[in-house]
Design a protein around this motif. Sequence first.
Motif, PDB file in Angstrom:
ATOM      1  N   MET A 250      42.580  28.642 -45.230  1.00  0.00           N
ATOM      2  CA  MET A 250      42.247  29.431 -46.405  1.00  0.00           C
ATOM      3  C   MET A 250      40.918  28.977 -47.000  1.00  0.00           C
ATOM      4  SD  MET A 250      44.394  29.930 -49.959  1.00  0.00           S
ATOM      5  CE  MET A 250      43.984  28.268 -50.528  1.00  0.00           C
ATOM      6  N   ILE A 251      40.755  27.650 -47.159  1.00  0.00           N
ATOM      7  CA  ILE A 251      39.515  27.129 -47.731  1.00  0.00           C
ATOM      8  C   ILE A 251      38.314  27.478 -46.862  1.00  0.00           C
ATOM      9  CG2 ILE A 251      38.289  24.983 -48.297  1.00  0.00           C
ATOM     10  CD1 ILE A 251      40.966  23.818 -49.185  1.00  0.00           C
ATOM     11  N   ASN A 252      38.513  27.535 -45.557  1.00  0.00           N
ATOM     12  CA  ASN A 252      37.448  27.889 -44.628  1.00  0.00           C
ATOM     13  C   ASN A 252      36.660  29.107 -45.107  1.00  0.00           C
ATOM     14  OD1 ASN A 252      37.537  29.188 -41.190  1.00  0.00           O
ATOM     15  ND2 ASN A 252      35.818  28.526 -42.415  1.00  0.00           N
ATOM     16  N   ARG A 306      40.556  17.865 -34.517  1.00  0.00           N
ATOM     17  CA  ARG A 306      40.734  17.412 -35.899  1.00  0.00           C
ATOM     18  C   ARG A 306      39.429  16.860 -36.465  1.00  0.00           C
ATOM     19  NH1 ARG A 306      42.464  12.335 -37.265  1.00  0.00           N
ATOM     20  NH2 ARG A 306      43.083  11.974 -35.099  1.00  0.00           N
ATOM     21  N   ARG A 307      38.755  16.040 -35.695  1.00  0.00           N
ATOM     22  CA  ARG A 307      37.496  15.460 -36.149  1.00  0.00           C
ATOM     23  C   ARG A 307      36.432  16.532 -36.362  1.00  0.00           C
ATOM     24  NH1 ARG A 307      37.376  10.570 -31.751  1.00  0.00           N
ATOM     25  NH2 ARG A 307      38.542   9.001 -32.931  1.00  0.00           N
ATOM     26  N   THR A 308      36.374  17.492 -35.445  1.00  0.00           N
ATOM     27  CA  THR A 308      35.370  18.550 -35.565  1.00  0.00           C
ATOM     28  C   THR A 308      35.592  19.376 -36.816  1.00  0.00           C
ATOM     29  OG1 THR A 308      35.222  18.652 -33.149  1.00  0.00           O
ATOM     30  CG2 THR A 308      34.308  20.499 -34.375  1.00  0.00           C
ATOM     31  N   VAL A 309      36.855  19.770 -37.062  1.00  0.00           N
ATOM     32  CA  VAL A 309      37.155  20.554 -38.255  1.00  0.00           C
ATOM     33  C   VAL A 309      36.823  19.774 -39.518  1.00  0.00           C
ATOM     34  CG1 VAL A 309      39.008  21.639 -39.586  1.00  0.00           C
ATOM     35  CG2 VAL A 309      38.917  21.959 -37.114  1.00  0.00           C
ATOM     36  N   ALA A 310      37.211  18.501 -39.542  1.00  0.00           N
ATOM     37  CA  ALA A 310      37.009  17.699 -40.745  1.00  0.00           C
ATOM     38  C   ALA A 310      35.529  17.439 -41.021  1.00  0.00           C
ATOM     39  CB  ALA A 310      37.758  16.371 -40.623  1.00  0.00           C
ATOM     40  N   TRP A 311      34.808  16.928 -40.015  1.00  0.00           N
ATOM     41  CA  TRP A 311      33.442  16.475 -40.260  1.00  0.00           C
ATOM     42  C   TRP A 311      32.406  17.595 -40.161  1.00  0.00           C
ATOM     43  CZ3 TRP A 311      32.877  12.051 -42.588  1.00  0.00           C
ATOM     44  CH2 TRP A 311      33.891  11.091 -42.464  1.00  0.00           C
ATOM     45  N   CYS A 312      32.505  18.421 -39.142  1.00  0.00           N
ATOM     46  CA  CYS A 312      31.519  19.502 -38.983  1.00  0.00           C
ATOM     47  C   CYS A 312      31.822  20.673 -39.907  1.00  0.00           C
ATOM     48  CB  CYS A 312      31.492  19.974 -37.531  1.00  0.00           C
ATOM     49  SG  CYS A 312      31.099  18.676 -36.347  1.00  0.00           S
ATOM     50  N   GLY A 313      33.134  20.965 -40.086  1.00  0.00           N
ATOM     51  CA  GLY A 313      33.522  22.059 -40.944  1.00  0.00           C
ATOM     52  C   GLY A 313      33.640  21.646 -42.399  1.00  0.00           C
ATOM     53  N   GLY A 314      34.666  20.852 -42.741  1.00  0.00           N
ATOM     54  CA  GLY A 314      34.937  20.528 -44.136  1.00  0.00           C
ATOM     55  C   GLY A 314      33.815  19.787 -44.827  1.00  0.00           C
ATOM     56  N   THR A 348      27.708  25.201 -40.091  1.00  0.00           N
ATOM     57  CA  THR A 348      28.834  24.336 -40.455  1.00  0.00           C
ATOM     58  C   THR A 348      30.111  25.151 -40.677  1.00  0.00           C
ATOM     59  OG1 THR A 348      28.103  24.393 -42.776  1.00  0.00           O
ATOM     60  CG2 THR A 348      27.400  22.526 -41.432  1.00  0.00           C
ATOM     61  N   LEU A 349      29.967  26.412 -41.089  1.00  0.00           N
ATOM     62  CA  LEU A 349      31.145  27.266 -41.248  1.00  0.00           C
ATOM     63  C   LEU A 349      31.877  27.418 -39.921  1.00  0.00           C
ATOM     64  CD1 LEU A 349      32.414  28.889 -43.608  1.00  0.00           C
ATOM     65  CD2 LEU A 349      31.189  30.897 -42.746  1.00  0.00           C
ATOM     66  N   ALA A 350      31.133  27.359 -38.808  1.00  0.00           N
ATOM     67  CA  ALA A 350      31.752  27.447 -37.482  1.00  0.00           C
ATOM     68  C   ALA A 350      32.489  26.174 -37.103  1.00  0.00           C
ATOM     69  CB  ALA A 350      30.676  27.749 -36.425  1.00  0.00           C
ATOM     70  N   GLY A 351      32.309  25.102 -37.874  1.00  0.00           N
ATOM     71  CA  GLY A 351      33.009  23.866 -37.575  1.00  0.00           C
ATOM     72  C   GLY A 351      34.519  23.981 -37.677  1.00  0.00           C
ATOM     73  N   TYR A 352      35.004  25.034 -38.330  1.00  0.00           N
ATOM     74  CA  TYR A 352      36.442  25.247 -38.449  1.00  0.00           C
ATOM     75  C   TYR A 352      37.052  25.926 -37.222  1.00  0.00           C
ATOM     76  CZ  TYR A 352      36.203  24.137 -43.460  1.00  0.00           C
ATOM     77  OH  TYR A 352      36.033  23.510 -44.669  1.00  0.00           O
ATOM     78  N   VAL A 353      36.246  26.340 -36.264  1.00  0.00           N
ATOM     79  CA  VAL A 353      36.749  27.072 -35.098  1.00  0.00           C
ATOM     80  C   VAL A 353      37.880  26.336 -34.373  1.00  0.00           C
ATOM     81  CG1 VAL A 353      36.092  27.692 -32.721  1.00  0.00           C
ATOM     82  CG2 VAL A 353      34.824  28.625 -34.651  1.00  0.00           C
ATOM     83  N   PRO A 354      37.779  25.008 -34.119  1.00  0.00           N
ATOM     84  CA  PRO A 354      38.875  24.340 -33.393  1.00  0.00           C
ATOM     85  C   PRO A 354      40.215  24.352 -34.114  1.00  0.00           C
ATOM     86  CG  PRO A 354      36.867  23.018 -33.300  1.00  0.00           C
ATOM     87  CD  PRO A 354      36.626  24.109 -34.299  1.00  0.00           C
ATOM     88  N   LEU A 355      40.241  24.769 -35.389  1.00  0.00           N
ATOM     89  CA  LEU A 355      41.521  24.850 -36.088  1.00  0.00           C
ATOM     90  C   LEU A 355      42.458  25.841 -35.404  1.00  0.00           C
ATOM     91  CD1 LEU A 355      43.007  23.758 -38.601  1.00  0.00           C
ATOM     92  CD2 LEU A 355      42.096  25.711 -39.882  1.00  0.00           C
ATOM     93  N   SER A 412      39.327  20.217 -47.883  1.00  0.00           N
ATOM     94  CA  SER A 412      39.745  20.664 -46.550  1.00  0.00           C
ATOM     95  C   SER A 412      39.414  19.628 -45.491  1.00  0.00           C
ATOM     96  CB  SER A 412      39.085  22.000 -46.203  1.00  0.00           C
ATOM     97  OG  SER A 412      37.722  21.849 -45.852  1.00  0.00           O
ATOM     98  N   GLY A 413      38.298  18.908 -45.660  1.00  0.00           N
ATOM     99  CA  GLY A 413      37.967  17.853 -44.715  1.00  0.00           C
ATOM    100  C   GLY A 413      38.986  16.733 -44.732  1.00  0.00           C
ATOM    101  N   VAL A 414      39.419  16.342 -45.934  1.00  0.00           N
ATOM    102  CA  VAL A 414      40.437  15.294 -46.057  1.00  0.00           C
ATOM    103  C   VAL A 414      41.755  15.757 -45.434  1.00  0.00           C
ATOM    104  CG1 VAL A 414      41.808  13.952 -47.690  1.00  0.00           C
ATOM    105  CG2 VAL A 414      39.364  14.308 -48.113  1.00  0.00           C
ATOM    106  N   LEU A 415      42.159  16.988 -45.742  1.00  0.00           N
ATOM    107  CA  LEU A 415      43.400  17.509 -45.180  1.00  0.00           C
ATOM    108  C   LEU A 415      43.330  17.595 -43.657  1.00  0.00           C
ATOM    109  CD1 LEU A 415      44.255  20.395 -47.687  1.00  0.00           C
ATOM    110  CD2 LEU A 415      45.398  18.181 -47.476  1.00  0.00           C
ATOM    111  N   ALA A 416      42.173  18.019 -43.123  1.00  0.00           N
ATOM    112  CA  ALA A 416      42.039  18.160 -41.669  1.00  0.00           C
ATOM    113  C   ALA A 416      42.226  16.826 -40.957  1.00  0.00           C
ATOM    114  CB  ALA A 416      40.679  18.764 -41.315  1.00  0.00           C
ATOM    115  N   LEU A 417      41.793  15.735 -41.569  1.00  0.00           N
ATOM    116  CA  LEU A 417      41.965  14.432 -40.946  1.00  0.00           C
ATOM    117  C   LEU A 417      43.434  14.043 -40.798  1.00  0.00           C
ATOM    118  CD1 LEU A 417      39.105  12.400 -42.669  1.00  0.00           C
ATOM    119  CD2 LEU A 417      39.191  13.186 -40.296  1.00  0.00           C
ATOM    120  N   CYS A 418      44.305  14.707 -41.557  1.00  0.00           N
ATOM    121  CA  CYS A 418      45.741  14.409 -41.487  1.00  0.00           C
ATOM    122  C   CYS A 418      46.467  15.247 -40.436  1.00  0.00           C
ATOM    123  CB  CYS A 418      46.383  14.660 -42.852  1.00  0.00           C
ATOM    124  SG  CYS A 418      45.692  13.669 -44.196  1.00  0.00           S
TER     125      CYS A 418
END
Length: 447
Positions: A250-252, A306-314, A348-355, A412-418
């Motif tokens: 959603m945050i994406n 997880r790392r990609t979503v958190a660091w590149c995306g969030g 960076t918006l594309a960093g959420y793709v691996p989700l 969202s970055g913090v949540l993605a790391l979990c």
Amino acid sequence: MASNAPGPSGPPQLAGRRPAWTDRLGIPRGLAWGFLGVLVFMIGDGVESGYLSPYLTQEGLSAQRVAMLFTVYGITASVAAWLSGALSDLWGPRRVMMAGFGAWIGFQVLLLAIAVPSMNYPLLLLSYGLRGIGYPLFAFGFLVWIAATAPERRLGTAVGWFWFAFTGGLPTLGSLVASFLVPQVGAYRTLWFALGLVVLGGLIALLLVRERTGFARLAPAGERPLATLFGSLALLVRSPRIGAGAVVRMINTVPEFGFLVCLPAFFTQTIGLSLAQWLRLLSVMFAVNIVFNLLFGALGDRIGWRRTVAWCGGFGCTVTSLLLYYVPTAFGGQYGLCLLVAGLFGATLAGYVPLSALMPSLAPEHKGQAMAALNLGAGASTFVGPALVAVFLGPLGVQGVIWIFAGLYALSGVLALCLRTPAERGAGAPGAVPASAPSAVGASEGV
């Protein structure tokens, strides 16, 4: 490295045989035509995106009625996005795609043959509003098919190709087609041409994709239909990681939809860009996003989803969303710098793709339900983003809204790391899913 074990979409590779060019690109061989079909379908769906609202206004509808029409469309599309995953568990992805294909065509014909010529508003609400169920069932049904079929080690790349096709059609190439056709044949005939593109794209995907996983239900045998249908909602409660993943999704796009409300006036009135310059800036943002959808999908397969979503995306979007405001403000609207920060945000918006690869791996026995939860988060963003702008733009201004969105991205970055998969939790691995993890198609094995 890849093993020679049988894959989910084809026979085992023989020793020494070179993989197909689609496999080398990360496109599952059995689904290759589906990506082309989704691209053509979404081009047709996106043709109207840049001009339908002013066209209906010119035909006599008030701005308020047009807004209500698009609101109804957004609601039905959001519901259909959720149903695409749940119904894929129940019916199988191919039947879900067929339902979306048929709904899009049927309601579009009603819209163009009767509703638009007569400008009958109740009929416009019915036909256009219900047409909103079409593209999510078709496109996101195929996304579930990818998640159930692609090899685990290349799943991030595969979903990157999906988003490349999806966003390449809507709004990018769809708007480009409209820009050429509307001046030549008119707005109304262009809508009929869009129908033809949707028919072509749907037929390509439904007739040429023969991979068998998508022909059958994905839920375990014996599971009751209602349990399957509403299982994604229960999964949000039963699995905190699935719930967190839905919030991350959603945050994406919450700020993306919010930005489309507040940034046009900011860039044209405060910064001083012309409307044409703002539209080109928006085009650059999404053109860069399309390219990075592929790059971050592949990167996720290498360093971990997880790392990609958190660091590149969030965390990446946390920085670039602030740059999107402060760089134009600090440098007086220099257009080159505006384009640069717009491109950085799109990247960076594309960093959420691996989700889209990570979510079904969090619930390997209920991939469709996990994707439904993901799509539920996507649908919610269409309302939450504009709502946050409506509430906070007045008291806080654009700067305050930007900081709210940046804070959401950081969350969202913090949540993605979990979002650790069962394989990672079992092995205690801090990074990516191992290359030797079982295929995403396994119904009962952990991944």
